[in-house]
Design an enzyme around this catalytic site. Structure first.
Site, PDB file in Angstrom:
ATOM      1  N   THR A   1       1.939  43.569  29.644  1.00  0.00           N
ATOM      2  CA  THR A   1       2.049  42.101  29.766  1.00  0.00           C
ATOM      3  C   THR A   1       1.844  41.421  28.411  1.00  0.00           C
ATOM      4  OG1 THR A   1       1.144  42.282  31.991  1.00  0.00           O
ATOM      5  CG2 THR A   1       1.118  40.081  31.001  1.00  0.00           C
TER       6      THR A   1
ATOM      7  N   ARG B   1       3.184  55.011  28.138  1.00  0.00           N
ATOM      8  CA  ARG B   1       3.503  56.311  28.751  1.00  0.00           C
ATOM      9  C   ARG B   1       4.881  56.267  29.400  1.00  0.00           C
ATOM     10  NH1 ARG B   1      -2.060  56.336  31.841  1.00  0.00           N
ATOM     11  NH2 ARG B   1      -1.146  54.297  32.181  1.00  0.00           N
TER      12      ARG B   1
ATOM     13  N   LYS C   1     -16.503  38.067  27.976  1.00  0.00           N
ATOM     14  CA  LYS C   1     -16.080  37.021  27.040  1.00  0.00           C
ATOM     15  C   LYS C   1     -17.279  36.212  26.548  1.00  0.00           C
ATOM     16  CE  LYS C   1     -11.653  36.688  29.463  1.00  0.00           C
ATOM     17  NZ  LYS C   1     -11.008  36.087  30.640  1.00  0.00           N
TER      18      LYS C   1
ATOM     19  N   ILE D   1      -6.481  29.976  23.892  1.00  0.00           N
ATOM     20  CA  ILE D   1      -7.318  28.944  23.250  1.00  0.00           C
ATOM     21  C   ILE D   1      -7.963  29.552  22.004  1.00  0.00           C
ATOM     22  CG2 ILE D   1      -9.275  27.373  23.522  1.00  0.00           C
ATOM     23  CD1 ILE D   1      -8.948  27.599  26.553  1.00  0.00           C
TER      24      ILE D   1
ATOM     25  N   ASP E   1     -15.672  40.060  33.888  1.00  0.00           N
ATOM     26  CA  ASP E   1     -14.736  39.677  32.827  1.00  0.00           C
ATOM     27  C   ASP E   1     -15.262  38.445  32.071  1.00  0.00           C
ATOM     28  OD1 ASP E   1     -11.934  39.720  31.562  1.00  0.00           O
ATOM     29  OD2 ASP E   1     -12.024  37.709  32.417  1.00  0.00           O
TER      30      ASP E   1
HETATM   31  P1  NDP Z   1      -0.994  45.827  31.083  1.00  0.00           P
HETATM   32  O1  NDP Z   1      -1.505  46.749  32.119  1.00  0.00           O
HETATM   33  O2  NDP Z   1       0.094  44.896  31.430  1.00  0.00           O
HETATM   34  O3  NDP Z   1      -0.552  46.646  29.793  1.00  0.00           O
HETATM   35  C1  NDP Z   1      -1.228  47.779  29.354  1.00  0.00           C
HETATM   36  C2  NDP Z   1      -0.174  48.695  28.828  1.00  0.00           C
HETATM   37  O4  NDP Z   1      -0.789  49.845  28.283  1.00  0.00           O
HETATM   38  C3  NDP Z   1       0.787  49.159  29.909  1.00  0.00           C
HETATM   39  O5  NDP Z   1       2.093  48.847  29.515  1.00  0.00           O
HETATM   40  C4  NDP Z   1       0.582  50.669  29.984  1.00  0.00           C
HETATM   41  O6  NDP Z   1       1.861  51.243  30.234  1.00  0.00           O
HETATM   42  C5  NDP Z   1       0.028  50.961  28.595  1.00  0.00           C
HETATM   43  N1  NDP Z   1      -0.812  52.152  28.572  1.00  0.00           N
HETATM   44  C6  NDP Z   1      -1.764  52.519  29.446  1.00  0.00           C
HETATM   45  N2  NDP Z   1      -2.297  53.697  29.079  1.00  0.00           N
HETATM   46  C7  NDP Z   1      -1.636  54.069  27.951  1.00  0.00           C
HETATM   47  C8  NDP Z   1      -1.722  55.181  27.099  1.00  0.00           C
HETATM   48  N3  NDP Z   1      -2.539  56.197  27.373  1.00  0.00           N
HETATM   49  N4  NDP Z   1      -0.907  55.247  26.019  1.00  0.00           N
HETATM   50  C9  NDP Z   1      -0.033  54.235  25.757  1.00  0.00           C
HETATM   51  N5  NDP Z   1       0.098  53.148  26.546  1.00  0.00           N
HETATM   52  C10 NDP Z   1      -0.700  53.083  27.616  1.00  0.00           C
HETATM   53  O7  NDP Z   1      -2.278  45.030  30.533  1.00  0.00           O
HETATM   54  P2  NDP Z   1      -2.304  43.611  29.826  1.00  0.00           P
HETATM   55  O8  NDP Z   1      -1.223  43.521  28.841  1.00  0.00           O
HETATM   56  O9  NDP Z   1      -2.429  42.570  30.862  1.00  0.00           O
HETATM   57  O10 NDP Z   1      -3.726  43.674  29.102  1.00  0.00           O
HETATM   58  C11 NDP Z   1      -3.910  44.369  27.883  1.00  0.00           C
HETATM   59  C12 NDP Z   1      -5.278  43.982  27.321  1.00  0.00           C
HETATM   60  O11 NDP Z   1      -5.295  42.586  27.078  1.00  0.00           O
HETATM   61  C13 NDP Z   1      -6.456  44.265  28.253  1.00  0.00           C
HETATM   62  O12 NDP Z   1      -7.570  44.636  27.477  1.00  0.00           O
HETATM   63  C14 NDP Z   1      -6.708  42.912  28.917  1.00  0.00           C
HETATM   64  O13 NDP Z   1      -8.022  42.752  29.351  1.00  0.00           O
HETATM   65  C15 NDP Z   1      -6.408  41.998  27.758  1.00  0.00           C
HETATM   66  N6  NDP Z   1      -6.022  40.641  28.117  1.00  0.00           N
HETATM   67  C16 NDP Z   1      -5.028  40.428  29.032  1.00  0.00           C
HETATM   68  C17 NDP Z   1      -4.637  39.139  29.337  1.00  0.00           C
HETATM   69  C18 NDP Z   1      -3.534  38.877  30.300  1.00  0.00           C
HETATM   70  O14 NDP Z   1      -3.247  37.691  30.536  1.00  0.00           O
HETATM   71  N7  NDP Z   1      -2.885  39.867  30.885  1.00  0.00           N
HETATM   72  C19 NDP Z   1      -5.297  37.989  28.703  1.00  0.00           C
HETATM   73  C20 NDP Z   1      -6.304  38.330  27.734  1.00  0.00           C
HETATM   74  C21 NDP Z   1      -6.644  39.610  27.476  1.00  0.00           C
HETATM   75  P3  NDP Z   1       2.017  52.707  30.852  1.00  0.00           P
HETATM   76  O15 NDP Z   1       1.231  52.723  32.111  1.00  0.00           O
HETATM   77  O16 NDP Z   1       3.480  52.874  31.011  1.00  0.00           O
HETATM   78  O17 NDP Z   1       1.423  53.603  29.816  1.00  0.00           O
HETATM   79  N1  HSE Z   2      -8.286  38.464  34.084  1.00  0.00           N
HETATM   80  C1  HSE Z   2      -8.457  37.507  33.047  1.00  0.00           C
HETATM   81  C2  HSE Z   2      -8.554  36.125  33.667  1.00  0.00           C
HETATM   82  C3  HSE Z   2      -7.293  37.582  32.076  1.00  0.00           C
HETATM   83  O1  HSE Z   2      -8.284  35.973  34.864  1.00  0.00           O
HETATM   84  O2  HSE Z   2      -8.934  35.191  32.986  1.00  0.00           O
HETATM   85  C4  HSE Z   2      -7.557  36.862  30.791  1.00  0.00           C
HETATM   86  O3  HSE Z   2      -8.589  37.438  30.064  1.00  0.00           O
END
Ligand code: NDP
Ligand code: HSE
Length: 440
Positions: A13, A45, A205, A136, A201
């Site tokens: 994401t 992956r 933060k 933010i 969570d």
């Molecule tokens: P997602 O689950 O959407 O993305 C994580 C990605 O990592 C997936 O595409 C997954 O794909 C990949 N992944 C998992 N394991 C492996 C591995 N061993 N090697 C390579 N790739 C891997 O998570 P988000 O993007 O939502 O979140 C990412 C981080 O950002 C987290 O720490 C989250 O807390 C933080 N965050 C997220 C927010 C949000 O709005 N979503 C906001 C703020 C922070 P695959 O399974 O194909 O490997």
């Molecule tokens: N799970 C978190 C939230 C994503 O709902 O705010 C952003 O860190």
């Protein structure tokens, strides 16, 4: 100057948002950074998914270590999440002399001390704007914009999922579980949504903001955490009738004895701006001695809002890449050797005010007994609301709800008074206690 080379670990994401926004705004970003920022490798992956996202614009690998070990990569962006593999990869990237950008609040709240120490020893940057309140720029504000101030407290709505749930429950009278599913569908919730709804969570933060606000080490294990799963629809309604909204707040406050570090549902006066932050939006209030109260508002989650913060970190690193480590902004705002040992206070020592809801027998003298116990504990009452029994339990009901708002008192004293009230034979159900914050 040659473009700085970036590798993204985990193009999901947030990772796809980073990739897309960097492509879309590359010229403008380059004019700001002073050099190009190029994502040359991404990992996931599911290679096919990653390829569909980046096409032939970057090399796709299944093994994230291939990025960490590639000498051509200057900055590793960790967006896998979690605290196991992510920690290994971040420490390996630092050991290889790479700068790190991460949105992973869990990782830094739990292992921040070790990660920052490793980065300091190696002279590399670890940037984490996206880890708190998504889009933010609150880390930048606390660490740089408010650097003149002695910060007194920080209070925020820093979890979009729970704020979305509370807003939908209040506005539409929807059930908790229905709204949680919708938050998951919209991509706000963590991979494990218990982290959202149990307040974990938000505590991750808050731990980071507290460390930056007060110059203390990250101490997630000392945070007091209470989520929203025990909140009843009737409390949301009663709070409204009393002129308050219920929000899941993260609060960190400097006191003479130490630092408060707590996440729990809180009644907030409906007239405060922060009480009107709805849906998945986030807001953080910061009180500094010079500036007074400031408020930061925006999207706390989502692909491009979070990417906005990740890219701001990339630009900072691109600008400071060649600077001496001592001339860079410290990871936690205060110089590495100048951290404070101010303790984090146990919850029993926190001073706040309360909303209490008691289900009682509808008999003469019940209210007098309850208020007598509070008076004996030197807890001052601010307001009392008693519902008619018929309204609460239907015609002929013999029980009713009494709602009491108190003035400030120390939590340990409130705990003792609650035990005494709970033991009364006329108190017929577990007492609901929700803390109240005036945020004046
Ligand atoms: P997602 O689950 O959407 O993305 C994580 C990605 O990592 C997936 O595409 C997954 O794909 C990949 N992944 C998992 N394991 C492996 C591995 N061993 N090697 C390579 N790739 C891997 O998570 P988000 O993007 O939502 O979140 C990412 C981080 O950002 C987290 O720490 C989250 O807390 C933080 N965050 C997220 C927010 C949000 O709005 N979503 C906001 C703020 C922070 P695959 O399974 O194909 O490997
Ligand atoms: N799970 C978190 C939230 C994503 O709902 O705010 C952003 O860190």
């Amino acid at each position: 100057m040659k473009p700085i080379q970036v590798g993204i670990l985990g193009i999901g994401t947030v990772g796809s948002g980073v990739f897309n926004v960097l492509q879309r705004n590359q010229e403008e970003i380059k004019r700001r950074a002073g050099r190009g920022i190029e994502v040359t490798m991404v990992s996931r992956r599911n290679i096919a998914e990653a390829q569909a996202l980046v096409g032939d614009r970057a090399q796709v690998v299944a093994d994230a270590r291939a990025i960490v070990q590639n000498p051509a990569i200057d900055i590793v962006v960790e967006l896998i999440g979690g605290t196991t593999l992510a920690k290994e990869l971040v420490l390996e990237a630092i050991a290889a002399g790479k700068h790190v950008v991460t949105a992973n609040k869990a990782l830094l709240a739990v292992h921040g001390t070790e990660i920052f120490a490793a980065a300091h020893a190696k002279g590399v940057m670890v940037a984490f704007e996206a880890a708190v309140a998504g889009g933010i720029p609150i880390i930048k504000a606390l660490r740089e914009g408010l650097t003149a101030n002695s910060i007194q407290w920080v209070a925020g709505i820093i979890n979009g999922t729970t704020n979305f749930i509370l807003s939908e429950m209040r506005d539409k009278g929807l059930d908790f579980s229905v709204v949680l599913k919708e938050a998951q569908r919209l991509g706000y919730a963590e991979a494990d949504p218990t982290f959202d709804i149990e307040g974990v969570d938000a505590a991750h933060k808050l731990t980071l903001m507290s460390a930056i606000a007060f110059g203390i080490p990250v101490q997630f294990d000392k945070a007091y955490i209470e989520g929203i799963t025990q909140l009843g629809a009737q409390d949301i309604r009663y709070a409204e009738q009393l002129g308050y909204r219920i929000k899941l707040l993260g609060i960190t406050k400097r006191t003479a004895n130490g630092v408060e570090l707590r996440v729990h549902p809180s009644l907030v006066p409906a007239k405060r701006l922060i009480a009107n932050v709805e849906g998945a939006m986030n807001a953080v209030m910061v009180q500094g001695d010079a500036v007074g109260t400031t408020l930061y508002y925006g999207k706390g989650a989502g692909s491009e809002p979070t990417a906005s913060a990740v890219i701001a970190d990339l630009v900072d690193i691109a600008r400071l890449h060649t600077a001496e480590p001592a001339q860079r902004v410290p990871y936690l705002a205060f110089q590495h050797h100048s951290m404070s040992d101010l303790p984090v206070l146990p919850m029993g020592e926190v001073v706040t005010s309360y909303y209490l809801r008691l289900r009682v027998a509808d008999q003469a003298g019940v209210l007098a007994t309850v208020t007598g116990l509070l008076a004996a504990a030197d807890i001052s009452i601010d307001a009392v609301l008693q519902r008619e029994a018929d309204e609460v339990g239907g015609e002929g009901a013999t029980q009713t709800d009494v709602i009491i708002l108190t003035h400030d008192c120390i939590e340990s004293r409130m705990n003792a008074a609650l035990s005494q009230m709970q033991a009364l034979p006329t108190v017929l159900a577990p007492i609901t206690r929700i803390r109240k914050e005036e945020l004046a």
